[in-house]
Design an enzyme around this catalytic site. Structure first.
Site, short mmCIF file in Angstrom:
data_model
loop_
_atom_site.label_atom_id
_atom_site.label_comp_id
_atom_site.label_asym_id
_atom_site.label_seq_id
_atom_site.Cartn_x
_atom_site.Cartn_y
_atom_site.Cartn_z
N HIS A 37 0.05 12.14 3.68
CA HIS A 37 0.28 11.61 5.02
C HIS A 37 1.57 12.20 5.60
O HIS A 37 2.46 12.61 4.86
CB HIS A 37 0.48 10.09 4.98
CG HIS A 37 -0.61 9.32 4.33
ND1 HIS A 37 -1.94 9.67 4.37
CD2 HIS A 37 -0.55 8.16 3.61
CE1 HIS A 37 -2.65 8.76 3.71
NE2 HIS A 37 -1.84 7.85 3.23
N HIS A 74 0.40 -1.29 8.52
CA HIS A 74 1.56 -0.89 7.72
C HIS A 74 2.80 -1.73 8.00
O HIS A 74 3.46 -2.19 7.06
CB HIS A 74 1.84 0.59 7.95
CG HIS A 74 0.64 1.45 7.70
ND1 HIS A 74 -0.22 1.85 8.71
CD2 HIS A 74 0.11 1.92 6.54
CE1 HIS A 74 -1.21 2.56 8.17
NE2 HIS A 74 -1.04 2.61 6.87
N ALA A 75 3.14 -1.89 9.27
CA ALA A 75 4.35 -2.69 9.56
C ALA A 75 4.19 -4.12 9.06
O ALA A 75 5.09 -4.66 8.41
CB ALA A 75 4.66 -2.65 11.06
N SER A 100 0.81 -1.21 0.00
CA SER A 100 0.00 0.00 0.00
C SER A 100 0.85 1.27 0.00
O SER A 100 2.06 1.23 0.20
CB SER A 100 -0.93 0.00 1.21
OG SER A 100 -0.20 0.32 2.39
N CYS A 101 0.17 2.40 -0.16
CA CYS A 101 0.87 3.68 -0.32
C CYS A 101 1.73 4.00 0.90
O CYS A 101 2.95 4.22 0.77
CB CYS A 101 -0.13 4.80 -0.57
SG CYS A 101 -1.46 4.94 0.62
#
Lengths: 344, 293
Positions: free
Chosen positions: A221, A195-196, A142-143
């Protein structure tokens, strides 16, 4: 030179950017873009001269019925492509899973909103390029995860990374979208954010923990890092490592994410896009083995270069060297750094 | 003894101080000139020096003087001619450390702080649609030095400001010398004064719902900081959590304690905290709120 024939499913925030990016590559050809017949984004694709395909038959009043010369349906697009970039919203790609069975030659690349378990491999250009070779169903992380990945990869490669803690402040919605976040509130994600774990699908050896909250802003972000390295470093060394990394901009003097957007608009970037992560130089500090830094991720464009690299990585005839692809992609997209940054 | 408390300056904090003083049994807001009070709370921009003790509010420009929080040195506070109340965020950090220090030595402290652009009434509060990293805050940095010196060897605070008005929300990573159990961490937080531990699953999914709860309970001002239970984790020996810090109200109980401890020699910090919170009806345990359900 043989070129890769690429189709795009979903001409939205990501799809339209990938369409431009594919067309900018000398070793790729955009066969067409497909989407729901009512989508006005396909009108725009037609205006830009792109071949338009639809996922179902248009009805009277649909945008494609009014504005487009429809070339065919999704199966007809897939038949002509070697790679399909599925840029449909999160959760939708699973509806098209049978496409791969009907067209066994097709390589499908989805975006980070899909589960890692739904694909053969998750991808990042720097982390695991070679793992994509020959795969049929791939996913670009993902971004925000891509932003985290570039930063921690840089530190790990230069100094060895023992662990990193990442705190993300994420925009509530892209500029053109509605937000589920209340207008004047912060919405924390409970427990560890995705995310991690997402980054660890491509860099499994790293010890990472991430937390995030959503806030009522749209541009980009902001991420704060606390990274513990395997050696003591000076701030100047950290800055040098970041400055030598492709797709990483180290800057100062731009105060806010709005300033960043204006800056890249003034630079003439299409859609004021910034596929690079931006590191605020003022935020970077090293104390012994610990590094602190603040970066910004432009979520609409950051995964574009990685997706282009993923196309090359998946197709055996396109070569298996990631730094070669990264340099080609960056040059085509106008974000290339000095040649020395691409020598490994 | 009834402490006569003068209040200088009129801002979002000072008007709350007046009400909080009036709620205490051992102090009254004084209408007299400052020299005829026992102690003055200064909420103007610049520090005040008087013949009587001055409690410098959290918005005052920093100079010398002990910095007051729940981790203050009791002996230093008594009869100090000038006491600096820490910023709301540093007071929150102090409350959390006060709760967690019994679990072990803190070796490192990292806060990734999200700061509101400003109170809703402030006319110049930054960008309408942007996030802005802040690389320095002299007042807060001064307070952090006071809080952490000789207590936590290493600390770092990252600051980002965003278009929002209610409160600040911070992610903390607190490294401990010994790894605690998650249950012990939660128990410690739930015992800590002026810390409310609530769960998103109980109807607190975002900061707006936290604010609305206190509004609906008739206590528009919450003197507590709010920790999301599901955000609390123990990761490789570090405690991770998220905390919501209302800026105008968090300092109020500590200001009351500072007044009392400065003036009354026989009162301990713990006793003052209990007395202040009873007078202000501070409720931190969800069980106390949930009793009415």
């Amino acid at each position: 030179m043989r070129v890769a024939r690429v189709g795009i499913l979903g001409y939205g925030v990501i799809g339209k950017r990938l369409a431009d990016a594919v067309r900018a590559q000398q070793d790729m050809e955009l066969v067409g873009v497909a989407g729901p017949p009512a989508s006005f984004s396909l009108r725009d694709a037609q205006l830009l001269g792109l071949p338009v395909f639809v996922t179902e038959s248009p009805k009277p009043g649909d945008a494609t019925a009014s504005f487009c010369k429809v070339r065919g349906n999704l199966d007809q697009l897939a038949e002509q492509c070697e790679v399909l970039l599925d840029c449909t919203p999160s959760g939708v790609p699973v509806q098209y899973a049978n496409l791969g069975r009907r067209h066994p030659h097709l390589v499908t690349i989805v975006q980070g909103g899909e589960k890692a378990s739904s694909v053969e491999v998750s991808f990042n250009s720097f982390a695991n390029y070679a793992e994509a070779a020959g795969k049929k169903r791939l996913r670009v992380i993902s971004c925000s995860s891509t932003g985290v990945c570039r930063f921690v990869y840089t530190l790990d490669r230069a100094f060895g990374l023992r662990q990193a803690f990442i705190s993300l402040f994420r925009r509530a919605a892209d500029p053109g979208k509605r937000s589920k976040n209340p207008t004047n509130a912060l919405s924390p994600v409970m427990g560890q954010s995705h995310h991690a774990p997402d980054v660890k699908t491509v860099l499994p050896h790293l010890n990472l923990y991430s937390v995030s909250l959503d806030c009522s802003t749209t541009f980009a972000h902001v991420l704060n890092f606390q990274a513990d390295l395997r050696q003591s470093v000076e701030t100047a060394e950290v800055l040098a490592a970041l400055e030598a990394m492709p797709r990483v901009v180290v800057g100062e003097g731009l105060r806010t994410t709005a300033d960043l957007a204006e800056h890249y608009r003034d630079l003439g970037r299409p859609r004021q896009d910034r596929p690079e992560i931006y590191v605020w130089k003022e935020s970077v500090g090293a104390t012994g083995t610990t590094v602190y830094a603040t970066i910004s991720v432009h979520m609409e464009s950051i995964t574009i270069p990685e997706t282009i690299d993923c196309i090359r990585a998946a197709l055996p005839f396109m070569g298996d060297h990631n730094w070669f692809s990264i340099r080609l992609t960056d040059q085509a997209l106008g974000i290339a750094k000095a040649e020395a940054c691409y020598r490994r | 003894m009834t402490i006569l408390v003068g209040i200088v300056g009129h801002d979002l904090v000072s008007k709350r101080v007046a009400g909080a003083v009036a709620a205490q049994e051992d102090m009254v807001p004084s209408p007299h000139q400052p020299d005829f009070c026992d102690v003055v709370v200064n909420c103007a921009a610049d520090p005040l020096r008087l013949a009587i003790p001055v409690i410098q509010g959290p918005g005052v420009r920093r100079e010398q003087g002990p910095c007051f929080s729940l981790l203050a040195d009791r002996a230093e506070v008594l009869t100090a001619p000038s006491l600096q109340i820490a910023t709301a965020n540093v007071l929150a950090f102090a409350r959390l450390l006060h709760a967690l220090l019994p679990l072990g030595v803190v070796t490192r402290f990292f806060a990734s702080t999200f700061r509101r652009a400003g109170h809703a009434t402030e006319p110049r509060t930054g960008c309408v649609d942007a996030l802005e990293p802040l690389f320095a805050d002299p007042a807060e940095d001064w307070d952090l030095g006071c809080l952490f010196t000789e207590r936590v060897p290493t600390y770092h605070v990252s600051r980002t400001r965003g278009p929002y008005t209610h409160s600040d929300l911070h992610t903390l990573k607190i490294d401990l010398a010994t790894t605690p159990a998650l249950t012990d961490v939660l128990a410690a937080l739930k015992r800590g004064p002026r810390l409310m531990v609530g769960a998103a699953r109980d109807g607190f999914p975002n900061t707006a719902q936290v604010q609305e709860f206190f509004r609906d309970m008739g206590t528009t001002d919450s003197y507590t900081v709010f920790v999301w239970e599901e955000s609390v984790a123990v990761v490789d020996g570090s405690v991770v959590l998220m905390v919501d810090v209302p800026q105008e109200t968090t300092p109020i109980p500590e200001i009351i304690d500072a007044i009392r401890l400065n003036q009354l020699p026989g009162v301990s910090l713990a006793a003052s905290v209990a007395q202040t919170d009873a007078a202000l009806r501070v409720r931190t345990r969800w069980a106390d709120w949930a009793r009415g359900l």
